[in-house]
Write a protein that holds these residues in place. Structure first.
Motif, short mmCIF file in Angstrom:
data_model
loop_
_atom_site.label_atom_id
_atom_site.label_comp_id
_atom_site.label_asym_id
_atom_site.label_seq_id
_atom_site.Cartn_x
_atom_site.Cartn_y
_atom_site.Cartn_z
N ARG A 33 -39.21 34.79 -22.69
CA ARG A 33 -38.45 34.44 -21.66
C ARG A 33 -37.88 35.49 -20.61
NH1 ARG A 33 -34.33 32.22 -23.19
NH2 ARG A 33 -34.41 32.41 -25.34
N HIS B 292 -37.84 38.03 -18.02
CA HIS B 292 -38.56 38.28 -16.48
C HIS B 292 -39.35 39.58 -16.43
CE1 HIS B 292 -39.12 38.29 -12.28
NE2 HIS B 292 -38.81 37.04 -12.28
N TRP C 17 -37.78 43.16 -17.42
CA TRP C 17 -38.56 44.17 -18.38
C TRP C 17 -38.74 45.52 -18.12
CZ3 TRP C 17 -41.82 41.14 -22.55
CH2 TRP C 17 -42.19 42.01 -23.72
N LYS D 216 -50.40 40.03 -10.70
CA LYS D 216 -49.79 39.05 -11.45
C LYS D 216 -50.65 38.63 -12.56
CE LYS D 216 -47.28 36.62 -7.85
NZ LYS D 216 -47.03 35.40 -6.92
N GLU E 203 -46.09 34.37 -15.52
CA GLU E 203 -45.08 33.68 -14.88
C GLU E 203 -43.83 34.51 -14.61
OE1 GLU E 203 -44.28 29.63 -16.09
OE2 GLU E 203 -46.48 29.24 -16.24
N ASP E 204 -43.21 34.54 -13.59
CA ASP E 204 -41.95 35.32 -13.27
C ASP E 204 -40.81 34.10 -13.88
OD1 ASP E 204 -43.08 37.31 -12.22
OD2 ASP E 204 -42.87 37.07 -10.15
N LYS E 205 -40.51 34.17 -15.05
CA LYS E 205 -39.47 33.06 -15.47
C LYS E 205 -38.41 33.83 -16.05
CE LYS E 205 -42.40 32.28 -19.54
NZ LYS E 205 -43.40 31.30 -20.45
N GLY E 206 -37.42 33.25 -16.41
CA GLY E 206 -36.14 33.74 -16.75
C GLY E 206 -35.37 34.72 -15.79
N ARG E 207 -34.04 35.00 -16.28
CA ARG E 207 -33.07 35.66 -15.39
C ARG E 207 -33.51 37.20 -15.19
NH1 ARG E 207 -27.31 34.95 -17.90
NH2 ARG E 207 -28.71 35.88 -19.86
N ARG E 208 -33.31 37.55 -13.88
CA ARG E 208 -33.49 38.82 -13.44
C ARG E 208 -32.52 39.58 -13.82
NH1 ARG E 208 -38.03 39.32 -9.25
NH2 ARG E 208 -36.96 41.27 -8.85
#
Length: 551
Positions: A386, A388, A392, A93, A311-316
């Motif tokens: 933002r 994810h 990406w 991570k 950080e794993d943020k945002g939509r996948r």
């Protein structure tokens, strides 16, 4: 902070250790009481029942030691396994900017030496401390029943031992840290040199590297000897405390017996307890040393786990509409100057510029492997900050020596990261990349970084691996293989087959008619074509005057 050893239901096993200590203490006290009654009773011979009882008690005490060690190992292995997994997951991570830190020798020490130190503490320190702690409390209470001075003669040396270990242990902690630091330097250097073994051979630097390794090895030895000296002092101190405790118990017991304050037969009880105490306390002679090594590992791991992660943020969820990427004055410090452009689905972009202008860095930035120092990168209206990481990785694929092949089979490399297998699409990809015959002939073993393959075959496999992920944007870094005529023909097939966008960091004449735009990365200047939408990207044809027509 690291999770406590008692977490994840391990407290039940630790409770079993405490229960083992209680049962062992009760069994030992039973033997002492039986021996005392035999002496007081004045019996001439020991009966078979008493012998059987004594043998059973001894076997029970031996079984207790087995249970103690086995349960302690269960606790240690379960805890270390979970902790090792936590460290590895945290490593994955970390931001890409931390990759140099990750590749250093300290990472190997975290997963090996540090875990070993924590395991040794649990098995040889914490577990015996729980069991013998129970025994010590029972012994103090039992001796206090005989006479308070006997209990006092046991508590005082224990206090002296704790104080001495604390004072000496400070130096041991500092010395252990220095050993670990020097060992990390040696591991880092050795790992790097063994990976570049061919470079050492080609440049005939065996003597130099031997001398450097010998110097680092001697430094590790010097630190280890300094640590061993402090450790020896600590063990000698603990042995003196143990022997002093036994001697004090005997002298106090003898004085109380002579003064008539305790019966003479109690002296036998004190003597038996002293001998058992001697054997048990010797087990704790390394207690503080083990704790110190564990604490060094604990502190190193804690600092590592406190490092900031991505950080794993945002939509996948993948964008449903065609990909459109906007670069708004994006820059990476000391890599490339601010740059603005757009690209859409079907774009065929060539990065142009002198060597060192940042073409590879631009690709790494687009792949999410290099953080921006300024500007904005926008995917379909969504800021990359933002975006994810998983999304990406599904949207962009990079073909680069920065992402080498892994040791294993051809199949495992081709489908590394592929979300699902589609036989028809796989057949098309292998046909385009020229790997179909190689794949159908059977699995092929690949060494680390594809060192047993030709440069062209390595590139073909890396390209097929990227395509099998079904990306919307394909990034291709400059590579020596690109100048092979067969590889260039493969690229022509690729430009026709792939319906996503392509950015390549090599200007090849064979691709000129397929290119829709050129991005020129200059020193402080920006030259390039901006595609306003996917339709424009598909219809633009390469022309030397493309910059003027797109401005």
């Amino acid at each position: 902070m690291l999770p406590p050893v008692s977490s994840d239901q391990r407290w039940r096993l630790l409770a079993a250790l405490i229960l083992t200590g209680l049962l062992q203490s009760a069994c030992f006290l039973g033997l002492v009481v039986a021996a005392r009654q035999y002496i007081v009773g004045g019996q001439a011979a020991i009966g078979s029942f008493e012998i059987a009882l004594a043998v059973a008690a001894i076997l029970f005490l031996a079984a207790g030691r087995f249970v103690e060690r086995f349960v302690a190992e269960l606790v240690a292995q379960d805890y270390v396994c979970k902790l090792r997994q936590q460290v590895f997951e945290h490593t994955l991570k970390l931001p890409v900017s931390d990759r140099e830190m990750v590749n250093k020798g300290g990472t190997l020490l975290r997963l090996t030496s540090d875990m070993g130190a924590i395991r040794n503490w649990i098995v040889q320190g914490q577990a015996p401390l729980l069991v013998l702690g129970v025994w010590f409390v029972v012994a103090v209470i039992g001796l206090a029943q005989l006479h308070p001075e006997l209990a006092f003669s046991l508590v005082v040396p224990a206090a002296v031992a704790i104080t001495g270990n604390f004072l000496i242990g400070k130096r041991l902690y500092r010395s252990s840290e220095k050993v670990r630091r020097r060992r990390s330097v040696m591991i880092r250097n050795t790992t790097e040199k063994l990976r570049q073994f061919h470079l050492i051979k080609l440049f005939n630097q065996k003597g130099k590297e031997n001398r450097r390794f010998a110097q680092q090895s001697r430094e590790v030895r010097r630190r280890q000897i300094a640590k061993a000296r402090i450790s020896a002092i600590l063990r000698g101190f603990n042995e003196a405390v143990v022997l002093g405790t036994v001697l004090m118990l005997l002298l106090v017991g003898l004085r109380l017996s002579n003064a008539g304050q305790i019966p003479g037969d109690y002296l036998a009880v004190v003597l038996t307890a002293s001998l058992y105490l001697l054997a048990q306390m010797r087990r704790l002679s390394r207690l503080y040393e083990l704790w110190t090594l564990k604490q060094v590992a604990h502190d190193k791991l804690t600092r590592f786990l406190q490092r900031s992660t991505v950080e794993d943020k945002g939509r996948r969820k993948l964008p449903k509409r065609e990909l459109k990427i906007k670069l708004r004055q994006v820059a990476v410090a000391q890599r490339f100057e601010p740059f603005s452009a757009e690209l859409g689905a079907g774009a065929r972009i060539v990065l142009v510029g002198r060597q060192g202008c940042g073409k590879s860095s631009m690709l790494l930035m687009l792949a999410g492997l290099l953080p921006l120092s300024q500007g904005k990168l926008v995917f379909n209206g969504r800021d990359s900050s933002r975006f994810h990481p998983a999304l990406w990785a599904q949207t962009v694929a990079l073909v680069s020596a920065e992402l080498p092949l892994l040791s294993g089979t051809l199949e495992s490399n081709l489908f590394y990261g592929a979300r699902k297998r589609d036989e028809e699409y796989t057949h098309e990809v292998l046909t385009v990349t020229g790997l179909l015959d190689c794949y159908e002939r059977g699995d092929r073993k690949i060494k680390e970084a594809g060192s047993n393959l030709s440069g062209g075959l390595r590139f073909q496999i890396m390209l097929a691996r990227a395509l099998l992920r079904r990306p919307k944007l394909l990034l291709i870094e400059d590579d020596a293989a690109l100048y092979d005529p067969d590889i260039q023909q493969m690229l022509l097939r690729l430009f026709h087959f792939f319906d996503g966008a392509i950015v390549i960091a090599a200007e090849l004449p064979v691709l000129q008619e397929k290119v829709t735009a050129r991005w020129h990365l200059g020193e402080g200047t920006v030259e390039g074509c901006t595609e306003h939408d996917a339709e424009t990207a598909n219809v633009l044809a390469f022309d030397p005057s493309i910059k003027e027509r797109c401005s």
